[in-house]
Design an enzyme around this catalytic site. Structure first.
Site, PDB file in Angstrom:
ATOM      1  N   LYS A 121      -0.107   4.531 -11.218  1.00  0.00           N
ATOM      2  CA  LYS A 121       0.856   4.506 -10.129  1.00  0.00           C
ATOM      3  C   LYS A 121       2.248   4.924 -10.603  1.00  0.00           C
ATOM      4  CE  LYS A 121       4.293   2.325  -8.141  1.00  0.00           C
ATOM      5  NZ  LYS A 121       5.361   1.453  -8.647  1.00  0.00           N
ATOM      6  N   ASP A 139       0.782   2.259  -4.225  1.00  0.00           N
ATOM      7  CA  ASP A 139       1.302   0.933  -4.544  1.00  0.00           C
ATOM      8  C   ASP A 139       0.790  -0.051  -3.496  1.00  0.00           C
ATOM      9  OD1 ASP A 139       2.644   1.550  -2.264  1.00  0.00           O
ATOM     10  OD2 ASP A 139       4.616   0.990  -2.994  1.00  0.00           O
TER      11      ASP A 139
END
Length: 218
Positions: A121, A139
């Site tokens: 991420k 996220d």
DNA sequence: CTCCCGATAT
DNA sequence: ATATCAGGAG
């Protein structure tokens, strides 16, 4: 699961709601952005932005982080959660930058994920925001919104969510859409109190309708 | 999978 | 009081 037309409608709608969505972590170069994103794990951007002005004034380069005692760095980021592991990771990250990357943040995602504290991420955020590469960082907001709206399935892992989004969104729109999904999740389709009654996407949102019925509003 | 963890909203 | 926050390492 939403069909192609419904997904197009979702993208259009969040585009109208948040046309200017962008990274909200304050930073002025790839190095600062990387530090900010590492710090932002399980913490709000607002809190990270309160800590980084002092941090970025005190620490200008990877060497600055390396040459300070771990305990001192821990203290400088204590207000953000998970401060011990983050401090340790940042020092390791900076060590690698100096030893293996000439003191610069690498642009390649496959190199970024090798840095301590940088997972998929974070690598996607840095590649996208700092270097303009098309990427979709999944996220907590992107995952929640994608699942609630039915863009992907509830049981999907974050990697599966990312692949689905990349498949269903044109590559030129990955970065802006990714930020709009975050804004949509952060300010409208919130974790604790989603604004379903005033949501322009309620009609195609199974989860939204379910919530409304549960509260006798539909 | 669990653990890391303070600040803020609900 | 509890849930959540731009997750990642072991």
């Amino acid at each position: 699961m939403l069909n192609k037309k419904e997904i197009e409608y979702v993208l259009l709608t969040i585009g109208e709601m948040f046309p200017e969505a962008e990274c909200e972590l304050t930073h002025s170069n790839p190095f600062e952005l990387t530090i900010a994103v590492v710090l932002s794990a399980q913490a709000t951007d607002a809190l990270v932005n309160k800590v980084t002005p002092n941090l970025f004034t005190k620490y200008k380069s990877p060497e600055d982080y390396i040459h300070v005692p771990l305990e001192e760095l821990e203290n400088d980021i204590k207000r953000i959660g998970l401060f011990r592991s983050k401090a340790k990771n940042i020092k390791k990250l900076c060590q690698s930058l100096v030893e293996e990357y000439g003191g610069e943040i690498p642009q390649d995602k496959s190199e970024l994920v090798k840095l301590a504290g940088v997972g998929r991420k974070t690598a996607n955020v840095v590649a996208s925001v700092a270097f303009g590469e098309p990427a979709i960082a999944v996220d907590t907001h992107v995952e929640r919104v994608s699942k609630r709206l039915g863009i992907c399935r509830w049981k999907d892992t974050v990697l599966e969510v990312e692949k689905t989004l990349m498949r269903k969104i044109p590559m030129e729109e990955w970065s802006i859409t990714h930020h709009r999904l975050i804004f949509f999740g952060r300010y409208h389709c919130k974790a604790q109190s989603p604004q379903c009654p005033q949501c322009p996407l309620l009609e195609l949102c199974r989860e939204g309708k379910k919530r409304m019925k549960r509260r006798g509003l539909l």
